[in-house]
Structure formats: structure tokens, C-alpha cells
Design an enzyme around this catalytic site. Structure first.
Site, PDB file in Angstrom:
ATOM      1  NE  ARG A   1     -49.417-101.336  61.879  1.00 31.05           N
ATOM      2  CZ  ARG A   1     -50.548-101.834  61.357  1.00 31.05           C
ATOM      3  NH1 ARG A   1     -50.618-102.078  60.049  1.00 31.05           N
ATOM      4  NH2 ARG A   1     -51.584-102.089  62.116  1.00 31.05           N
TER       5      ARG A   1
ATOM      6  CG  ASN B   1     -57.789-103.208  67.671  1.00 35.71           C
ATOM      7  OD1 ASN B   1     -58.173-102.463  66.771  1.00 35.71           O
ATOM      8  ND2 ASN B   1     -57.982-102.931  68.948  1.00 35.71           N
TER       9      ASN B   1
ATOM     10  CG  HIS C   1     -59.909-106.002  60.293  1.00 38.57           C
ATOM     11  ND1 HIS C   1     -60.084-104.688  60.636  1.00 38.57           N
ATOM     12  CD2 HIS C   1     -61.048-106.369  59.682  1.00 38.57           C
ATOM     13  CE1 HIS C   1     -61.280-104.285  60.230  1.00 38.57           C
ATOM     14  NE2 HIS C   1     -61.889-105.280  59.651  1.00 38.57           N
TER      15      HIS C   1
ATOM     16  CB  CYS D   1     -42.308-122.123  43.935  1.00 35.64           C
ATOM     17  SG  CYS D   1     -43.294-121.669  45.373  1.00 35.64           S
TER      18      CYS D   1
ATOM     19  CG  ASN E   1     -64.375 -92.765  69.959  1.00 40.99           C
ATOM     20  OD1 ASN E   1     -63.658 -91.792  70.040  1.00 40.99           O
ATOM     21  ND2 ASN E   1     -64.289 -93.650  68.982  1.00 40.99           N
TER      22      ASN E   1
ATOM     23  CB  ALA F   1     -60.659 -98.027  75.787  1.00 39.16           C
TER      24      ALA F   1
HETATM   25  N1  APR Z   1     -60.146 -94.814  73.935  1.00 40.30           N
HETATM   26  C1  APR Z   1     -61.216 -95.008  73.102  1.00 40.30           C
HETATM   27  N2  APR Z   1     -61.243 -94.582  71.807  1.00 40.30           N
HETATM   28  C2  APR Z   1     -60.158 -93.909  71.363  1.00 40.30           C
HETATM   29  C3  APR Z   1     -59.018 -93.661  72.164  1.00 40.30           C
HETATM   30  C4  APR Z   1     -59.042 -94.151  73.511  1.00 40.30           C
HETATM   31  N3  APR Z   1     -58.012 -93.973  74.335  1.00 40.30           N
HETATM   32  N4  APR Z   1     -58.093 -92.969  71.421  1.00 40.30           N
HETATM   33  C5  APR Z   1     -58.649 -92.797  70.176  1.00 40.30           C
HETATM   34  N5  APR Z   1     -59.890 -93.362  70.149  1.00 40.30           N
HETATM   35  C6  APR Z   1     -60.822 -93.440  69.021  1.00 40.30           C
HETATM   36  C7  APR Z   1     -60.719 -92.331  68.001  1.00 40.30           C
HETATM   37  O1  APR Z   1     -61.490 -91.202  68.391  1.00 40.30           O
HETATM   38  C8  APR Z   1     -61.293 -93.010  66.748  1.00 40.30           C
HETATM   39  O2  APR Z   1     -62.701 -92.860  66.701  1.00 40.30           O
HETATM   40  O3  APR Z   1     -60.522 -94.617  68.323  1.00 40.30           O
HETATM   41  C9  APR Z   1     -60.974 -94.499  66.976  1.00 40.30           C
HETATM   42  C10 APR Z   1     -59.912 -95.074  66.065  1.00 40.30           C
HETATM   43  O4  APR Z   1     -60.430 -95.040  64.761  1.00 40.30           O
HETATM   44  P1  APR Z   1     -59.537 -95.556  63.524  1.00 40.30           P
HETATM   45  O5  APR Z   1     -58.180 -95.011  63.623  1.00 40.30           O
HETATM   46  O6  APR Z   1     -60.329 -95.283  62.299  1.00 40.30           O
HETATM   47  O7  APR Z   1     -59.416 -97.142  63.784  1.00 40.30           O
HETATM   48  P2  APR Z   1     -60.489 -98.294  63.527  1.00 40.30           P
HETATM   49  O8  APR Z   1     -61.885 -97.794  63.667  1.00 40.30           O
HETATM   50  O9  APR Z   1     -60.105 -99.436  64.357  1.00 40.30           O
HETATM   51  O10 APR Z   1     -60.212 -98.630  61.976  1.00 40.30           O
HETATM   52  C11 APR Z   1     -60.889 -99.706  61.401  1.00 40.30           C
HETATM   53  O11 APR Z   1     -59.539 -99.551  59.438  1.00 40.30           O
HETATM   54  O12 APR Z   1     -57.455 -99.031  58.748  1.00 40.30           O
HETATM   55  C12 APR Z   1     -58.332-100.063  58.885  1.00 40.30           C
HETATM   56  O13 APR Z   1     -57.979-102.380  59.210  1.00 40.30           O
HETATM   57  C13 APR Z   1     -57.810-101.133  59.821  1.00 40.30           C
HETATM   58  O14 APR Z   1     -58.953-102.267  61.627  1.00 40.30           O
HETATM   59  C14 APR Z   1     -58.738-101.019  61.039  1.00 40.30           C
HETATM   60  C15 APR Z   1     -59.995-100.445  60.438  1.00 40.30           C
END
Ligand code: APR
Length: 239
Positions: free
Chosen positions: A70, A103, A120, A152, A212, A230
Site C-alpha cells: 500500500r 485516511n 487513523h 531485543c 458521496n 470529491a
Molecule cells: N468521491 C467521494 N466519495 C467516494 C468516491 C469519490 N470519488 N469514491 C468512493 N466514494 C465513497 C464510497 O461510496 C464510500 O461511501 O467513499 C466511501 C469509502 O468508504 P470506505 O471504503 O468504508 O472508507 P472509510 O469510510 O474511509 O473507512 C473508514 O475504515 O477500514 C477502516 O481505518 C479504515 O479509515 C478507514 C475506516
């Protein structure tokens, strides 16, 4: 007046804005989200096998290599127009917008945003697994996957918050304060399923706006939901 214009007015009028971002904020930079059904990391990998302390203790190399993969990807991508619009707004309006992010990719910071509250952690940094002893010197780590203390054997681990771990108390307290004091909260690119980060949307006393392309767990808390990406929507809201 359409919703976008309405929110633009709210942005202009708000003295304090909090922006809560999630993985979707970085999707257009090429960083996979977590819960997208097809492309999400958790669709391909089991978070319990990769993003917990127990998983790291059980299989340190597997977890280290996954984070290394990653990290390499994140090092190859750039902030997108969404990140840049936020940084530009902050530079033009000092003290008005606080970035709170889930993020770990550092893209807000690389875009030039200041005072980013990274709830995080940061994937580009490491920390000791165990409380460091006098022998645990970063400059003297033994190379390996993961690196370790030559004295250690204490392991280095990614400086991210794994499931079941506490968030950095200072960043969380400042995020809660920014949420409680904002007149407008922009919730961008998060599914709203992970707490305590998602709970910040319910602390905002003023307007809450979601950006979103898909429905989220927080839609019910929003005054306006902007169904868009976004990197497309934020430049329109913040310029
Ligand atoms: N613009 C805006 N939103 C978007 C885009 C985009 N281009 N592409 C995808 N999304 C949205 C998706 O629809 C979804 O609702 O982004 C969201 C991503 O959600 P997750 O994958 O669940 O990520 P996140 O909410 O950041 O997760 C929270 O969970 O896994 C843990 O620690 C990790 O910080 C993370 C936390």
C-alpha cells in the site's frame, strides 16, 4: 437555487468549517477504498488478518508486506483536485477550515493542507510494537520485513490505528472540538461505519453536508447530500 448553490452559500457564510474525509477522498488519486464491493481492500483482504495487532503478532511478515504494498502505491499517486481545492481554501482563508481525516495516505498534507487531524495515523511512518527499551534505537534497526531492534527484537510496525486500537487522543480531542465549533461540516468520501470518526457528524451543531456518489450510514444526519465525486464537487464548493 439547487443544492450545490445552497451549499456554496453556506461555505461563504460559515466562519468555521470542519471537513471530515474518508477513503473516497483519495479514490480519484488511485487509492482503493475499503468497502467498495468490487475494488475495496476489504473485498479482497480480510481486515482481521491484516489490520489488527493480533494479526501482526501472528504473521508480522504478511502484514508488513501488505502495508509495504500500500505504501508503494501511495508513493506513486498524487493529491487530486479535491485535496488541492481544500488546501487552496485553507491558504486563502486561514483558520476557517479544519481537515479531519480517516485516511492514512498523507494526501491532504501533500496537497498543502495545514493542521490535518489524522485520526487513523500515517501509513508512511513506523513505530515500535512494544514500549521501546533503551536498546530500541530507530537509527540502529535491523533490516527485515518488518525491521526490528538489534538488541531485543522489538518489531517496527506501521504507525496506523488498527481495529480495536485507540485513536491518538490529542487528534481526537481536537477533532471533537472542531466538530462542536463548526457552522458547517462537509463529510466527504466516507461510508460512515467506523467510530468514533463517523460520530463527529452528529456533534456538528450547524449544517452537515455529505459528498458521496453512494448512500452512506450518515445520510440521515445530513441537511444536504451531494451525490458526486470529491474531485468534482469540492472545487465547485470551495473556490
Ligand atoms: N468521491 C467521494 N466519495 C467516494 C468516491 C469519490 N470519488 N469514491 C468512493 N466514494 C465513497 C464510497 O461510496 C464510500 O461511501 O467513499 C466511501 C469509502 O468508504 P470506505 O471504503 O468504508 O472508507 P472509510 O469510510 O474511509 O473507512 C473508514 O475504515 O477500514 C477502516 O481505518 C479504515 O479509515 C478507514 C475506516
Amino acid at each position: 437555487m439547487n443544492d450545490l448553490e445552497k451549499v456554496r452559500d453556506w461555505v461563504r457564510a460559515a466562519r468555521r468549517i470542519a471537513l471530515l474525509s474518508g477513503a473516497g477522498m483519495s479514490a480519484e488519486s488511485g487509492v482503493p477504498t475499503f468497502r467498495d464491493a468490487q475494488t475495496g481492500l476489504w473485498a479482497k483482504f480480510d481486515p482481521q488478518q491484516l489490520a489488527t495487532e493480533a494479526a501482526f503478532r501472528a504473521k508480522p511478515r504478511l502484514v508488513w508486506d501488505w502495508y509495504a504494498m500500500r505504501r508503494e502505491l501511495i508513493a506513486r499517486v498524487d493529491p487530486n483536485e479535491g485535496h488541492l481545492a481544500v488546501a487552496r481554501f485553507q491558504a486563502a482563508n486561514p483558520g476557517r477550515l479544519t481537515v479531519i481525516t480517516q485516511n492514512v495516505d498523507g494526501l491532504h498534507q501533500r496537497a498543502g493542507s495545514s493542521g490535518v487531524l489524522a485520526l487513523h495515523g500515517n501509513i508512511t511512518e513506523d513505530q515500535w510494537l512494544e514500549t521501546p527499551r533503551s536498546c530500541c534505537k530507530v537509527e540502529a534497526v535491523e533490516a527485515g520485513r518488518p525491521p526490528s531492534c538489534a538488541g531485543c527484537g522489538n518489531l517496527r510496525r506501521p504507525a496506523v490505528v488498527w481495529f480495536g486500537e485507540m485513536l491518538p487522543p490529542d487528534a481526537l480531542a481536537r477533532a471533537e472540538q472542531a466538530a462542536a465549533e463548526c457552522e458547517l461540516m462537509l463529510v466527504v468520501g466516507t461510508s460512515g461505519v467506523v467510530y468514533p470518526a463517523a460520530g463527529l457528524a452528529y456533534r456538528a451543531p450547524g449544517k452537515v453536508v455529505i459528498v458521496n456518489p453512494e448512500p452512506t450510514e450518515l445520510d440521515g444526519a445530513a441537511h444536504v447530500v451531494l451525490r458526486g465525486r470529491a474531485a468534482e464537487v469540492l472545487p465547485q464548493l470551495l473556490s
